[in-house]
Write a protein that holds these residues in place. Structure first.
Motif, mmCIF file in Angstrom:
data_model
loop_
_atom_site.group_PDB
_atom_site.id
_atom_site.type_symbol
_atom_site.label_atom_id
_atom_site.label_comp_id
_atom_site.label_asym_id
_atom_site.label_seq_id
_atom_site.Cartn_x
_atom_site.Cartn_y
_atom_site.Cartn_z
ATOM 1 N N ASP A 54 -0.195 -0.756 -10.443
ATOM 2 C CA ASP A 54 -1.308 -0.820 -9.489
ATOM 3 C C ASP A 54 -1.595 -2.253 -9.066
ATOM 4 O O ASP A 54 -0.986 -3.212 -9.559
ATOM 5 N N ASP A 100 0.867 -1.181 0.000
ATOM 6 C CA ASP A 100 0.000 0.000 0.000
ATOM 7 C C ASP A 100 0.895 1.220 0.000
ATOM 8 O O ASP A 100 1.891 1.266 0.737
ATOM 9 N N ASP A 101 0.562 2.221 -0.816
ATOM 10 C CA ASP A 101 1.424 3.392 -0.885
ATOM 11 C C ASP A 101 1.222 4.350 0.285
ATOM 12 O O ASP A 101 1.982 5.305 0.433
ATOM 13 N N ARG A 129 -5.050 0.664 -5.762
ATOM 14 C CA ARG A 129 -4.499 1.871 -6.388
ATOM 15 C C ARG A 129 -3.117 2.142 -5.819
ATOM 16 O O ARG A 129 -2.977 2.506 -4.645
ATOM 17 N N MET A 130 -2.083 1.946 -6.653
ATOM 18 C CA MET A 130 -0.705 2.191 -6.235
ATOM 19 C C MET A 130 0.088 2.766 -7.399
ATOM 20 O O MET A 130 -0.252 2.547 -8.563
ATOM 21 N N ASP A 148 4.627 0.045 -3.548
ATOM 22 C CA ASP A 148 3.984 0.065 -4.860
ATOM 23 C C ASP A 148 3.967 -1.347 -5.447
ATOM 24 O O ASP A 148 4.519 -2.292 -4.866
ATOM 25 N N GLY A 149 3.339 -1.465 -6.605
ATOM 26 C CA GLY A 149 3.181 -2.772 -7.208
ATOM 27 C C GLY A 149 4.465 -3.404 -7.685
ATOM 28 O O GLY A 149 4.631 -4.627 -7.613
ATOM 29 N N ASP A 159 -3.137 -3.173 -2.284
ATOM 30 C CA ASP A 159 -4.021 -2.039 -2.505
ATOM 31 C C ASP A 159 -4.340 -1.987 -3.994
ATOM 32 O O ASP A 159 -3.473 -2.257 -4.839
#
Length: 209
Positions: free
Chosen positions: A62, A9-10, A57-58, A36-37, A55
């Motif tokens: 992503d 998760d960012d 959204r990253m 991040d991914g 998450d």
């Protein structure tokens, strides 16, 4: 043996909170925290965890893009919100094992990780099923369902309702081993990868209401 988890998760506070919740459990070990991914993919490949918690959204990569790379090697649970209907559809196509809400309580987060590791239940049934119910229904039932026996259709309906293998066995008065055999046959005939895809097909085809 501990369930080994990588989480990505960012948002630092979110990562910190999830890590605290998970490491407080005797049977869960966080082996990687990622921002991040890209880092998530590298960490999973290096540590071989049982579950990756991503998450949706990253930056850089992503959660959906990372999931496509990771579902062949580990169970993936996506962190999402009820506002991400389109993203949920894409996550199912990527082969994720389930979903957990961003603001889910500690018990749901822990249950999600344990269920994903076991491969026995939809992740957070109250969350996953609510998301699946919101998906558009097909105009016609999926023709792949015609390949299933009546007992296999019963199993599919119960999976779509979020029941575990043990609960399905009790409902149908069969052994857990028999349920697992039915699920293997169902997955092969429907050409799906996991219970979430089975449930998604059942809901979108109108097999369950």
């Amino acid at each position: 043996m501990s369930i080994r988890v990588v989480l990505a998760d960012d948002q630092e506070m979110v990562r910190f909170g999830m890590a605290m919740i998970l490491t407080a459990q005797k049977d869960i070990e966080v082996v990687g925290e990622c921002v991040d991914g890209v880092q998530a993919v590298d960490t999973v490949r290096a540590t071989h965890p049982d579950v990756a918690l991503l998450d949706i959204r990253m930056p850089r990569l992503d959660g959906l893009q990372a999931a496509r790379l990771l579902t062949p090697v580990t169970k993936v649970v996506i962190v999402t919100t009820f506002d991400d209907d389109e993203l949920v559809d894409r996550a199912i196509e990527a082969g994720v094992s389930g979903f957990v809400l961003k603001d889910a309580g500690p018990q749901i987060l822990v249950a999600a990780v344990r269920a994903a590791a076991a491969g026995d239940a939809l992740i957070s049934p109250e969350v996953t099923l609510a998301l699946l119910k919101r998906r558009p229904r097909a105009r016609r039932p999926d023709s792949r369902l015609d390949q299933l026996s009546e007992r296999e259709l019963q199993v599919v309906r119960l999976v779509a309702r979020g029941l575990t293998n043990a609960e399905i066995a009790k409902e149908l008065t069969v052994t857990v081993a028999t349920v697992k055999t039915h699920l293997v046959n169902v997955s092969t005939r429907l050409q799906v990868r996991n219970r979430v895809e089975i449930a998604a097909l059942a809901w979108s085809s109108g097999l369950v209401e």
